[in-house]
Design a protein around this motif. Structure first.
Motif, mmCIF file in Angstrom:
data_model
loop_
_atom_site.group_PDB
_atom_site.id
_atom_site.type_symbol
_atom_site.label_atom_id
_atom_site.label_comp_id
_atom_site.label_asym_id
_atom_site.label_seq_id
_atom_site.Cartn_x
_atom_site.Cartn_y
_atom_site.Cartn_z
ATOM 1 N N VAL A 191 -17.950 -17.255 92.440
ATOM 2 C CA VAL A 191 -16.928 -16.675 91.558
ATOM 3 C C VAL A 191 -16.295 -15.531 92.316
ATOM 4 N N ILE A 192 -14.958 -15.485 92.356
ATOM 5 C CA ILE A 192 -14.324 -14.385 93.099
ATOM 6 C C ILE A 192 -13.311 -13.668 92.211
ATOM 7 N N PRO A 193 -13.162 -12.342 92.414
ATOM 8 C CA PRO A 193 -12.137 -11.617 91.667
ATOM 9 C C PRO A 193 -10.766 -12.232 91.954
ATOM 10 N N THR A 194 -9.915 -12.280 90.943
ATOM 11 C CA THR A 194 -8.615 -12.945 91.073
ATOM 12 C C THR A 194 -7.814 -12.414 92.267
ATOM 13 N N GLY A 223 -10.370 -14.331 81.083
ATOM 14 C CA GLY A 223 -9.107 -13.581 80.952
ATOM 15 C C GLY A 223 -8.425 -13.357 82.282
ATOM 16 N N TRP A 224 -8.569 -14.294 83.214
ATOM 17 C CA TRP A 224 -7.943 -14.230 84.541
ATOM 18 C C TRP A 224 -8.537 -13.128 85.431
ATOM 19 N N LYS A 225 -9.701 -12.622 85.071
ATOM 20 C CA LYS A 225 -10.314 -11.588 85.930
ATOM 21 C C LYS A 225 -10.886 -12.206 87.193
ATOM 22 N N VAL A 226 -11.355 -13.447 87.091
ATOM 23 C CA VAL A 226 -12.004 -14.096 88.243
ATOM 24 C C VAL A 226 -11.526 -15.543 88.373
ATOM 25 N N PHE A 227 -11.790 -16.114 89.554
ATOM 26 C CA PHE A 227 -11.611 -17.554 89.749
ATOM 27 C C PHE A 227 -12.969 -18.200 89.981
ATOM 28 N N ASN A 228 -13.169 -19.332 89.366
ATOM 29 C CA ASN A 228 -14.379 -20.112 89.571
ATOM 30 C C ASN A 228 -14.125 -21.079 90.730
ATOM 31 N N LEU A 229 -15.014 -21.090 91.716
ATOM 32 C CA LEU A 229 -14.915 -22.043 92.828
ATOM 33 C C LEU A 229 -16.150 -22.930 92.810
ATOM 34 N N ARG A 267 -13.295 -19.808 102.405
ATOM 35 C CA ARG A 267 -13.502 -18.528 103.115
ATOM 36 C C ARG A 267 -13.361 -17.325 102.178
ATOM 37 N N HIS A 268 -12.734 -17.536 101.017
ATOM 38 C CA HIS A 268 -12.609 -16.429 100.064
ATOM 39 C C HIS A 268 -13.817 -16.309 99.142
ATOM 40 N N GLY A 269 -14.707 -17.316 99.166
ATOM 41 C CA GLY A 269 -15.886 -17.285 98.289
ATOM 42 C C GLY A 269 -16.913 -16.275 98.761
ATOM 43 N N THR A 270 -17.747 -15.825 97.835
ATOM 44 C CA THR A 270 -18.856 -14.911 98.200
ATOM 45 C C THR A 270 -20.080 -15.347 97.392
ATOM 46 N N ASP A 271 -21.246 -14.906 97.825
ATOM 47 C CA ASP A 271 -22.493 -15.165 97.072
ATOM 48 C C ASP A 271 -22.630 -16.624 96.658
ATOM 49 N N TRP A 272 -22.462 -17.514 97.628
ATOM 50 C CA TRP A 272 -22.539 -18.943 97.319
ATOM 51 C C TRP A 272 -23.953 -19.331 96.908
ATOM 52 N N LYS A 273 -24.041 -20.243 95.931
ATOM 53 C CA LYS A 273 -25.340 -20.823 95.551
ATOM 54 C C LYS A 273 -25.232 -22.340 95.547
ATOM 55 N N LEU A 274 -26.328 -22.972 95.866
ATOM 56 C CA LEU A 274 -26.337 -24.428 96.101
ATOM 57 C C LEU A 274 -27.153 -25.170 95.029
ATOM 58 N N TRP A 275 -26.611 -26.298 94.597
ATOM 59 C CA TRP A 275 -27.339 -27.236 93.721
ATOM 60 C C TRP A 275 -27.258 -28.641 94.328
#
Ligand SMILES: Cc1cc2nc3c(=O)[nH]c(=O)nc-3n(C[C@H](O)[C@H](O)[C@H](O)COP(=O)(O)OP(=O)(O)OC[C@H]3O[C@@H](n4cnc5c(N)ncnc54)[C@H](O)[C@@H]3O)c2cc1C
Length: 408
Positions: A191-194, A223-229, A267-275
């Protein structure tokens, strides 16, 4: 009120399925105890897409207004070709879509959605929520079910609903079909800030970049605060994994061949988690006397139709209606619930696999064919294709009667 109504219904699992089942049953006058294994009730992961059928269910569960308040209403479903960067199709989700299906398409934060259900459950005098209660097995004697907990405690009720997810202990006993199928699809979530999302991609759409054996999904949330990747790589991973932290290089590994614009998103993602994702072949034995399965415990699916949670909510509405319609005969109610739900949910499981293969992950000519077929369709043609799903499940006679009683 009948004898069965007075007895508590026990639910294993306090996820979206368990809480919505509790809400639906409590609305019909049943008292409910939810047994959740985790020490705290909550949801892992960020975004979730909700078709109009989810909103039909919210309204039936009495949480329509609260759910609508925290949703982001996306304007389009947008398919991009992850190799060429081409915009393949945009399905309009605005007025004509809402008019056709009577409800919107939206994206929400899982925690927000779960919170809506949790607050409604906490406000209900008929619902008891217990955490730190891992269900291990059950016994039944024709009039009651005894649920066994890991702690050694036993909890008695008139029925047990197994809403304990993909690794359901209740399913082990009801169906006994072994472990879930490891699909080999690895999903990474961030999840990254918009303001960190590439500016030219901050559009109001649930977007899919589809590439050979891989794809990327993004949409705005909260509310557009973040984007889900959410990015997925079909790398034949052999073992199930849930929520393992990984670095960006590992995520990029499956995307070296895609368009630079698509790679850039990662490249804009952070704190990636894997499933590593699992599903199951559809089964039709969801009921054992006074015990029934619901949600992922009954029909775990790949996420490619974005419908697992929506199906759990529909299950809950149907279960509550059937329990209401067959008062005094719980076994008949559960069997009727099963009959209403098996084929619709099997369709989701099987279509999710097919959609993964033919829309999300094809290569070469297969992908070119996808683009040609999908880009040629009008919005109205898409609405016709999706009508069986988004219009909601067909209602049985007993459900219509139950709804009419509630509204009168
Ligand atoms: C990457 C991804 C994206 C997705 N996107 C979407 C989407 O866009 N739209 C959508 O509708 N769906 C989506 N889904 C599917 C959706 O997340 C699930 O279908 C839904 O959360 C299932 O809810 P559930 O309550 O049945 O199961 P769960 O959420 O798994 O809840 C089960 C609960 O039971 C508890 N539990 C487990 N074992 C026990 C036990 N022995 N005793 C007591 N409690 C127990 C667990 O702790 C948990 O709280 C997605 C799934 C994935 C993996």
């Amino acid at each position: 009120m009948s004898q069965d109504t007075n007895k508590a219904i026990v639910i294993a699992g306090g996820g979206i399925g368990g809480l919505t089942a509790a809400l639906g049953l409590a609305q019909k006058g049943f008292s409910v105890t939810v047994l959740e294994r985790a020490p705290v009730l909550g949801e892992i992961g960020a975004g979730i897409q909700l078709g109009p059928n989810a909103f039909h269910a919210f309204d039936r569960l009495g949480v329509g207004d609260a759910a609508r308040q925290m949703a982001v209403y996306v304007d389009k479903l947008r398919l991009m070709d992850a190799i060429t960067g081409e915009d393949v199709v945009q399905i309009n989700l605005q007025e004509p879509f809402r008019k056709r299906f009577g409800n919107p398409y939206a994206v929400v934060h899982r925690g927000d959605l779960h919170g809506v259900f949790l607050r409604a459950c906490e406000a209900s005098p008929r619902i008891t929520l217990r955490t730190g209660c891992a269900v291990t097995a059950y016994e039944q004697d024709g009039s009651t079910v005894t649920v066994k907990l890991f702690s050694g405690e036993r909890v008695k009720g008139a029925a047990l609903i197994g809403a304990d997810g993909l690794w359901s202990r209740v399913r082990e006993q009801v169906v006994g079909d072994g472990l879930p199928r490891v699909t080999g699809h690895t999903t990474y979530r961030s999840v990254i800030p918009t303001e960190q999302m590439p500016e030219d991609l901050r559009w109001n759409a649930a977007t899919l970049w589809a590439g050979p054996k891989c794809h990327i999904v993004h949409y705005p949330l909260s509310g557009w605060k973040v984007f889900n990747l959410v990015v997925t790589y079909h790398n034949d991973a052999p073992e199930p994994v849930a929520g393992k932290p990984v670095d960006e290089e590992e995520v990029l590994e499956g995307f070296r061949h895609v368009h630079p614009r698509a790679q850039d998103i990662i490249r804009h993602g952070t704190d990636w988690k894997l499933w590593v994702l699992c599903d199951r072949d559809p089964a039709d034995r969801w009921v054992d006397g006074r015990v029934a399965l619901l949600g992922d415990a009954a029909h775990p699916t790949l996420q490619y139709m974005a419908q697992g949670a929506c199906m759990a909510m529909e299950d809950s509405v149907c279960l509550a209606d059937e329990m209401d319609a067959h008062r005094g005969d719980i076994e008949a109610a559960l069997e009727s619930y099963r009959q209403q739900r098996v084929l619709r949910t099997a369709r989701i499981v099987l279509m999710s696999r097919a959609v993964g293969e033919h829309i999300y992950h094809p290569a070469g000519t297969h992908a070119a064919l996808r683009n040609a077929i999908m880009s040629a369709k009008s919005d109205d043609e898409w609405y016709d294709i999706l009508a069986w799903l988004y219009s909601g499940p067909p209602q049985s006679g007993s459900q219509v009667a139950s709804q009419a009683r509630a509204e009168s």
